[in-house]
Design an enzyme around this catalytic site. Sequence first.
Site, PDB file in Angstrom:
ATOM      1  N   LYS A 147      21.945  -8.139   7.789  1.00 35.08           N
ATOM      2  CA  LYS A 147      21.938  -6.760   8.258  1.00 35.08           C
ATOM      3  C   LYS A 147      21.641  -6.721   9.758  1.00 35.08           C
ATOM      4  O   LYS A 147      22.286  -5.993  10.512  1.00 35.08           O
ATOM      5  CB  LYS A 147      20.862  -5.991   7.487  1.00 35.08           C
ATOM      6  CG  LYS A 147      21.211  -4.569   7.232  1.00 35.08           C
ATOM      7  CD  LYS A 147      20.506  -4.023   6.032  1.00 35.08           C
ATOM      8  CE  LYS A 147      19.076  -3.693   6.301  1.00 35.08           C
ATOM      9  NZ  LYS A 147      18.467  -2.918   5.218  1.00 35.08           N
TER      10      LYS A 147
ATOM     11  N   ASP B 120      17.508   2.847   5.366  1.00 36.54           N
ATOM     12  CA  ASP B 120      17.420   2.684   3.922  1.00 36.54           C
ATOM     13  C   ASP B 120      18.780   3.051   3.356  1.00 36.54           C
ATOM     14  O   ASP B 120      19.449   3.965   3.850  1.00 36.54           O
ATOM     15  CB  ASP B 120      16.328   3.561   3.310  1.00 36.54           C
ATOM     16  CG  ASP B 120      15.967   3.065   1.909  1.00 36.54           C
ATOM     17  OD1 ASP B 120      15.535   1.917   1.777  1.00 36.54           O
ATOM     18  OD2 ASP B 120      16.159   3.826   0.931  1.00 36.54           O
TER      19      ASP B 120
ATOM     20  N   PHE C 195      26.655  -8.894   1.910  1.00 41.22           N
ATOM     21  CA  PHE C 195      25.417  -9.099   1.148  1.00 41.22           C
ATOM     22  C   PHE C 195      25.308  -7.977   0.114  1.00 41.22           C
ATOM     23  O   PHE C 195      26.165  -7.093   0.034  1.00 41.22           O
ATOM     24  CB  PHE C 195      24.200  -9.112   2.081  1.00 41.22           C
ATOM     25  CG  PHE C 195      23.972  -7.810   2.798  1.00 41.22           C
ATOM     26  CD1 PHE C 195      24.658  -7.521   3.965  1.00 41.22           C
ATOM     27  CD2 PHE C 195      23.085  -6.859   2.287  1.00 41.22           C
ATOM     28  CE1 PHE C 195      24.460  -6.310   4.621  1.00 41.22           C
ATOM     29  CE2 PHE C 195      22.876  -5.653   2.940  1.00 41.22           C
ATOM     30  CZ  PHE C 195      23.576  -5.385   4.109  1.00 41.22           C
ATOM     31  N   GLY C 196      24.227  -8.026  -0.654  1.00 42.19           N
ATOM     32  CA  GLY C 196      23.959  -6.948  -1.614  1.00 42.19           C
ATOM     33  C   GLY C 196      25.111  -6.748  -2.592  1.00 42.19           C
ATOM     34  O   GLY C 196      25.630  -7.704  -3.177  1.00 42.19           O
TER      35      GLY C 196
ATOM     36  N   ARG D 259      26.468   2.143   6.973  1.00 39.24           N
ATOM     37  CA  ARG D 259      25.529   1.791   8.042  1.00 39.24           C
ATOM     38  C   ARG D 259      26.221   1.857   9.404  1.00 39.24           C
ATOM     39  O   ARG D 259      25.637   2.307  10.380  1.00 39.24           O
ATOM     40  CB  ARG D 259      24.942   0.399   7.813  1.00 39.24           C
ATOM     41  CG  ARG D 259      23.771   0.088   8.729  1.00 39.24           C
ATOM     42  CD  ARG D 259      22.964  -1.119   8.300  1.00 39.24           C
ATOM     43  NE  ARG D 259      23.743  -2.047   7.545  1.00 39.24           N
ATOM     44  CZ  ARG D 259      23.737  -2.119   6.210  1.00 39.24           C
ATOM     45  NH1 ARG D 259      22.930  -1.349   5.509  1.00 39.24           N
ATOM     46  NH2 ARG D 259      24.519  -2.957   5.585  1.00 39.24           N
TER      47      ARG D 259
HETATM   48  P1  IMP Z   1      18.144  -1.562   1.772  1.00 45.70           P
HETATM   49  O1  IMP Z   1      17.752  -0.156   1.878  1.00 45.70           O
HETATM   50  O2  IMP Z   1      18.901  -2.051   2.960  1.00 45.70           O
HETATM   51  O3  IMP Z   1      17.006  -2.452   1.363  1.00 45.70           O
HETATM   52  O4  IMP Z   1      19.223  -1.674   0.620  1.00 45.70           O
HETATM   53  C1  IMP Z   1      19.007  -1.242  -0.700  1.00 45.70           C
HETATM   54  C2  IMP Z   1      19.921  -2.033  -1.611  1.00 45.70           C
HETATM   55  O5  IMP Z   1      21.284  -1.776  -1.280  1.00 45.70           O
HETATM   56  C3  IMP Z   1      19.744  -3.546  -1.556  1.00 45.70           C
HETATM   57  O6  IMP Z   1      19.947  -4.060  -2.854  1.00 45.70           O
HETATM   58  C4  IMP Z   1      20.830  -4.012  -0.630  1.00 45.70           C
HETATM   59  O7  IMP Z   1      21.252  -5.332  -0.931  1.00 45.70           O
HETATM   60  C5  IMP Z   1      21.925  -2.994  -0.919  1.00 45.70           C
HETATM   61  N1  IMP Z   1      22.711  -2.781   0.295  1.00 45.70           N
HETATM   62  C6  IMP Z   1      22.297  -2.239   1.466  1.00 45.70           C
HETATM   63  N2  IMP Z   1      23.281  -2.217   2.367  1.00 45.70           N
HETATM   64  C7  IMP Z   1      24.355  -2.765   1.745  1.00 45.70           C
HETATM   65  C8  IMP Z   1      25.686  -3.039   2.176  1.00 45.70           C
HETATM   66  O8  IMP Z   1      26.093  -2.790   3.326  1.00 45.70           O
HETATM   67  N3  IMP Z   1      26.480  -3.602   1.263  1.00 45.70           N
HETATM   68  C9  IMP Z   1      26.083  -3.909  -0.008  1.00 45.70           C
HETATM   69  N4  IMP Z   1      24.852  -3.687  -0.450  1.00 45.70           N
HETATM   70  C10 IMP Z   1      23.995  -3.123   0.426  1.00 45.70           C
END
Ligand code: IMP
Length: 192
Positions: free
Chosen positions: A12, A68, A148-149, A177
């Site tokens: 990220k 977030d 990712f994610g 994002r």
């Molecule tokens: P966080 O708020 O960035 O911690 O994300 C919350 C959840 O969404 C986590 O499981 C991340 O892996 C997923 N996530 C956040 N941004 C992305 C993205 O751009 N692509 C895929 N999953 C994401």
Amino acid sequence: MELVFATHNKNKFKEVQLLLPKHITLRSLDDIGCNDEIPETADTIEGNAIIKANYVTDNYGYACFADDTGLMVDALDGAPGVYSARYAGTNKSSEDNMDKLLAEMEGQTNRDARFKTTIALHLERQKVLFNGIVLGEITTKKSGKGGFGYDPIFRPKGYDKTFAELSISVKNEISHRGKAMKQLIDYLKNLK
Ligand code: IMP
């Protein structure tokens, strides 16, 4: 100008660093010696972004921004939403989260979903929120090695590839994002 991005996530951080103008020196939580897992206890995405930004300002004194993100799936009434990071349980991996989501979506014909990101920016005297949304679909299986994610199972609207199959620059151009970041960057550029 020095700004802390309140994240431990190296992927990220890299995505965001590519978007920022050169005069901004971006630091991660690791760079400022913050090894804490900041608690995300709010029940909204906005609330969690604010908690994280407050944590850095209050405990470390840096100008910062925090994001977030949630993945909202229509057929699941908006789940996993604010619980996206721990959908399969605490300390579970992204693979586990995707496996659970694919299982919940088995047999569903409506696969519409959206990612939403909120960024909370804390400068000396200003606190501002920026939002970005991308529409798309949950695929029936994982494809791609990038990102990712949930990237391997999210196909943005108008594309025939998942986020994990698209390059970082294409993803940044269209992602939740990326959109929230563009607003943040415009705001920073217009600061006196
Ligand atoms: P966080 O708020 O960035 O911690 O994300 C919350 C959840 O969404 C986590 O499981 C991340 O892996 C997923 N996530 C956040 N941004 C992305 C993205 O751009 N692509 C895929 N999953 C994401």
